[in-house]
Scaffold this active site. Structure first.
Site, short mmCIF file in Angstrom:
data_model
loop_
_atom_site.label_atom_id
_atom_site.label_comp_id
_atom_site.label_asym_id
_atom_site.label_seq_id
_atom_site.Cartn_x
_atom_site.Cartn_y
_atom_site.Cartn_z
N ASP A 91 0.87 -1.18 0.00
CA ASP A 91 0.00 0.00 0.00
C ASP A 91 0.89 1.22 0.00
O ASP A 91 2.06 1.14 0.37
CB ASP A 91 -0.80 0.07 1.30
CG ASP A 91 -1.92 -0.94 1.35
OD1 ASP A 91 -2.31 -1.40 0.28
OD2 ASP A 91 -2.37 -1.24 2.46
N ASP B 195 -4.75 -3.51 4.84
CA ASP B 195 -5.18 -3.05 6.16
C ASP B 195 -6.68 -3.16 6.40
O ASP B 195 -7.13 -3.32 7.50
CB ASP B 195 -4.71 -1.60 6.40
CG ASP B 195 -5.00 -0.70 5.20
OD1 ASP B 195 -5.77 -1.11 4.32
OD2 ASP B 195 -4.45 0.41 5.16
N ASP C 38 -9.48 -6.58 2.64
CA ASP C 38 -8.18 -7.01 2.12
C ASP C 38 -7.89 -8.46 2.51
O ASP C 38 -6.95 -9.07 2.01
CB ASP C 38 -7.05 -6.12 2.67
CG ASP C 38 -7.02 -4.78 1.98
OD1 ASP C 38 -7.50 -4.69 0.83
OD2 ASP C 38 -6.51 -3.81 2.58
N THR D 46 29.41 -32.69 19.73
CA THR D 46 29.46 -31.88 18.50
C THR D 46 28.07 -31.48 17.99
O THR D 46 27.91 -30.41 17.44
CB THR D 46 30.21 -32.62 17.37
OG1 THR D 46 29.53 -33.84 17.13
CG2 THR D 46 31.63 -32.89 17.75
#
Ligand code: ATP
Length: 952
Positions: free
Chosen positions: A347, A666, A670, A775
């Site tokens: 946006d 937002d 959406d 290890t």
């Protein structure tokens, strides 16, 4: 104090009038609860959360560490070893059984701690992305954590919010909620505070809002009647099982690799055991058990059983690093996908720009005024430019222009829901900055809030939505009792379509086609100045017979156009650099905005997103069939005047073109685009709850630069996972090959002869388990903490179909494994009499040397594993954890060689300094040889230039 009800008491709030509910809950619709009262209620009722049905107790998690087949085999082996010791009593203590058990316990403890850390990290993330609620407390509007909402709180709801608790509606402005999660009804429900008589089902309680449902339209105010498990959702949640933990594609791939390796090692172990039994002099039951224990030890050592936990820990730790850079990850899988992102579709407003709006110009029929000042402080010079004159005219506005500008700013000021606040001389906006800017502009023009309030009382609102791009409010007018004023503001191109007349001075005139064109040209002119533009219009309706049913989108027609308002929203400073960084990393930034195409293109050029200023609009997209859109998205990087449906089409078109898309959003609508995008990104500050819940990542600061930072971290995390995979696999393969070829070539290297009457092995079972513990633990985890390489953002994104272990990686792993096995067996041979190199040592000495060499090989391999391309000496000291882990492993090896108790448990003998030096020299060969092979590979890649090395 009126009598209170606790939320545990079922109250048919929907059947009571709002006042009765407020009284029953001891609240106040304007002031809300006091802080003290809210705290007391929180204490009494507990947090507003759904509690999981059955948390897994710690002891079960610890026990789960022992459920692995290999661990069970080891426990059986320890048991057998103990039984043999009881039978033979060949040493004072059952050293071997103790060593195996200790190692099993230590491994379990390490696994448990790693898992707990990973879970803690994930829980911390969930807390960070926790929902917020807007409440009125102490007479002030404030945002609090949704978990702190209590019964009696007054909550405010608007489009995109998730309702934080169950509540009785007090006010509704076209409020609609989607209650699909609760009732299965997919259509939004209209909400209305009207009291309901008689008993109705949950789905029909239109004056109630329910926790976890989403506000899809409008605004509302409600009083909380139930929280946490007392809510309607809580009652259902109580009946549901907890969702199983999410596994990411990477974790799935690694467990596939793990299973495959496990199978391979089992086969190798079986072949080896058979070979020993057939070739060596294995006499008696105890010797046979020794061989079987060895097989189990080898399988345990070679299978990277801790891998899933390490991967989760590294993902979770990386996610914490991302959070520090303002990207909050909601789904771990997004971390992996981030590294492959090839398009970031963002946006504009607030993400690429600062979302700090200031009105700069008002254009009406009679001319233009410009406004000075910065920020939200309502002070700034107003300068007039009358139509038909050139230059500024600072004389007082006392003609048509003044009337028009005042009307425009009155409409702009009234048709807003934002609030301008002053705190210690600091002016801030609560609500939408676009609306805040309009209020500030009205104050600058001398329109006092109190006077406007006194004249225009709001009676209704038609809310803004990004699809309509319009918003209207309806008011009574104290100066014209007989009329209702409709004030509308919105995108000028949309608004003009709803206007039939234009305001000029006190009068109005029809809007001719010519004049419409002129206004649109003026609008384009403002947009070219990089201004965000808004149109304002008004209309008068008769007050007589006006009722609530007359409020709706239908009032937005036959409007009188008043003027254009242009506001600046400067680009974020850091966005330009972030755009350039994304480009360098082979990622295309794309702007998708609801704003005007010219404004979008100008800002896009300023930020470096486009050079040519080409922008495609939503209306153009509507006309494009899918195949055309797929071609368009390849080279268009600016989309303007789009609505959420267009966003969805753009994502799909980009994905068809094989792009991996990160997309921001937002608004409530959406959500589908965010879910479809490979990485959905929501806004933490301005975003709606609905968009946040649909997203994979939430930006704490709404900033584009944070997306690029997240991509960088995503790449680093993936690179780190590759680093420890390289390490674990090459050292484990080195161990397996040492054992396998040691047994196979026992005759050649002089091992058979060293066995005397029994049989001899390159390493003992306990030694193999030790190597595994020393290890695989700390060094592997430390590799996961490597900082991002400076080269991380200089190469193109990783193709998504590329597996976590590439062919190049397998080649490197095989190379290191082979060098390790060859070097270790050489040391073994050199220490023993006979074989290729003549030696003089005992079997115990030779095994201690082999054991130490193998550990040292592993420690050198740590540094090799940081890259398949870059030299181990690049940024050698950039990760001090790594050095710490290597030093710790070295110290443990010294301990096992010299401490008497450990000597007995692991059948080692003390070594001389010269021995250590020899082991070091041989083990370091893996570093030098790997450096050489990397050099050759770099040299072979260099001239082609195109296929940039992956650097990870
Ligand atoms: P982005 O999608 O980049 O965040 P945006 O915020 O400009 O862009 P929208 O919020 O959908 O996108 O706004 C689109 C247009 O609607 C704006 O250009 C403006 O003209 C108009 N607009 C924005 N906010 C309001 C509002 N509160 N009331 C009326 N019109 C508005």
């Amino acid at each position: 104090m009126p009598p209170e009800r606790t939320p545990t008491e079922p109250m048919a709030a929907y059947r009571l009038p709002p006042d009765a509910v407020i009284t029953a809950l001891g609240s106040d619709p304007r002031r809300g609860l006091s802080d003290n009262e809210a705290r007391a209620r929180l204490e009494r009722d507990g947090p507003n959360q759904l509690t999981p049905t059955r948390p897994v107790p710690g002891w079960r998690k610890l026990l789960a560490q022992f459920s692995d087949v290999l661990v069970i085999l080891l426990l059986v082996a320890a048991g057998i070893s103990l039984a043999l010791w009881l039978f033979e009593r060949d040493s004072e203590l059952p050293y071997e059984a103790i060593a195996i058990l200790t190692i099993v316990l230590l491994n379990a403890a390490m696994g448990f701690i790693q898992q707990a850390r990973a879970e803690q990290a994930v829980a911390a993330l969930q807390r960070m992305s926790a929902a917020q609620a807007r409440v009125i407390r102490n007479g002030q509007q404030m945002a609090i954590a949704a978990s702190e909402v209590v019964a009696g709180d007054i909550i405010l709801l608007e489009e995109g919010d998730t309702v934080p608790a169950d509540g009785r509606l007090l006010q509704s402005v076209a409020l609609q909620t989607s209650e699909a999660a609760l009732t299965g009804e997919s259509l939004p429900e209209s909400k209305d505070p009207e009291t309901i008589t008689g008993e109705v089902a949950v789905g029909d309680r239109q004056n109630m809002v329910f926790s976890g449902t989403a506000v899809t339209y409008g605004r509302g105010k409600a009083i909380v009647t139930a929280t946490g498990m007392q809510t309607q959702t809580g009652r259902i949640a109580g009946m549901l099982e907890e969702a199983p933990p999410e596994t990411t594609p990477l974790q799935q791939e690694l467990s596939r690799v793990g299973r495959l390796l496990g199978l391979l090692v089992m086969v190798i172990a079986a072949v080896m055991i058979t070979t020993i039994i057939l070739v060596e002099h294995v006499r008696g039951l105890p010797a046979l058990f020794d061989v079987l224990i060895l097989g189990v030890a080898l399988a345990v050592a070679a299978v990277p059983e801790g891998l899933p936990a390490v991967v989760t820990a590294v993902l979770a730790l990386g996610v914490q690093r991302m959070a520090r850079r303002n990207a909050i990850v909601r789904h771990l899988a997004a971390v992996e996908t981030l590294g492959s992102a090839s398009v970031i579709a963002s946006d504009k407003t607030g993400t690429l720009t600062r979302n700090e709006m200031t009105v700069r110009a008002v254009v009406t029929a009679s001319g233009r005024v410009t406004l000075g000042g910065t920020g939200y402080e309502p002070v700034g010079e107003v300068t007039a430019h009358r139509a038909g004159t050139t230059g500024a005219d600072t004389a007082a506005l006392d003609d048509d222009l003044r009337l028009e500008v005042e009307r425009a700013l009155t409409v702009g000021d009234r048709a807003t829901n934002a609030v301008l606040q002053e705190d210690d001389g600091r002016w801030t906006i609560q609500g939408d900055p676009t609306e805040g800017a309009l209020i500030v502009a009205a104050r600058k023009a001398g329109l006092a809030d109190e006077l406007l309030d006194a004249r225009f009382a709001r009676v209704g609102e038609v809310p803004f939505s990004s699809e309509r791009k319009l918003m209207s409010t309806l008011h009574t007018d104290a100066q014209q009792q007989e009329s209702i004023q409709v004030f509308t503001k919105g995108a000028p191109d949309v608004l003009l379509g709803r206007c039939t007349r234009e305001r000029i001075g006190k009068a109005t005139r029809p809007l001719t086609t010519e004049r419409r064109k002129e206004i649109l040209a003026l609008n384009d002119g403002l947009a070219r100045e990089a201004l965000r533009t808004l149109g304002v219009a008004a209309r008068v309706l008769p007050a007589d017979g006006f009722g609530p049913d007359d409020i709706g989108e239908h009032v937005e027609q036959d409007l009188v156009f008043v003027g254009l308002i242009g506001m600046i929203d400067p680009p974020r400073e850091e966005a330009t650099a972030a755009v350039a960084e994304a480009r360098a990393a082979g990622i295309r930034p794309v702007m998708i905005t609801g704003d005007h195409p010219v404004t979008a293109a100008v800002i896009g050029q300023e930020l470096g997103i486009v050079r040519d200023g080409r922008a495609v609009t939503g209306a153009e997209i509507d006309k494009m069939p899918d195949h055309l859109l797929e071609q368009t998205v390849r080279d268009v990087s600016i989309y303007a005047r789009v609505n959420p449906d267009h966003k969805l089409r753009i994502v799909k078109a980009l994905q068809k073109d094989r792009a991996i898309v990160a997309m921001t959003g937002d608004g409530v609508n959406d959500a589908p685009a965010l879910r479809t995008a490979d990485i959905g990104i929501a806004m933490g500050i301005t975003g709606t709850d609905v968009s946040r819940e649909a997203a994979d990542i939430v930006l704490a600061d709404d900033n584009f630069a944070s997306i690029v930072a997240a991509v960088e971290e995503g790449r680093a995390i993936f690179a780190n996972i590759r680093k420890f995979l390289r390490y674990l696999l090459s050292s484990n393969i080195g161990e397996v090959m040492t054992m396998f070829f040691g047994v196979l070539l026992a005759d050649i290297i002089g091992l058979t002869a060293a066995g005397g009457s029994g049989f001899a092995l390159p390493l003992l079972a306990t030694q193999i388990l030790w190597i595994n513990m020393v290890t695989d633990g700390a060094p592997a985890l430390a590799l996961g903490l490597d900082p991002a390489s400076p080269a991380a953002m200089t190469h193109p994104p990783r193709p998504r179909q590329e597996g976590v272990i590439t062919r190049q990686m397998w080649a490197g792993i095989a190379f290191v494994g082979t060098v390790t096995a060859a070097g270790t067996l050489l040391v073994l041979d050199a220490c023993l009499p006979g074989g290729l190199i003549e030696g003089t040592g005992t079997l115990a000495y030779a095994q201690t040397m082999t054991f130490t060499t193998l550990v040292l090989f592993s420690l050198f391999t740590v540094f090799n594993s940081r890259s398949d391309e870059l030299s181990a000496f690049c940024g050698l000291f950039s990760n001090l954890w790594l050095w710490g882990a290597v030093m710790l492993s070295l110290l443990l090896q010294v301990a096992v060689v010299y401490l008497p108790f450990l000597q007995k448990a692991f059948s080692t003998v003390s070594l001389e300094l010269a021995d250590w030096l020899a082991c070091f020299a041989v083990a370091s060969s893996v570093l030098w040889l790997r450096e050489l092979s990397k050099l050759i590979s770099r040299w072979r890649h260099a001239p082609q230039g195109q296929s940039a090395p992956s650097h990870v």
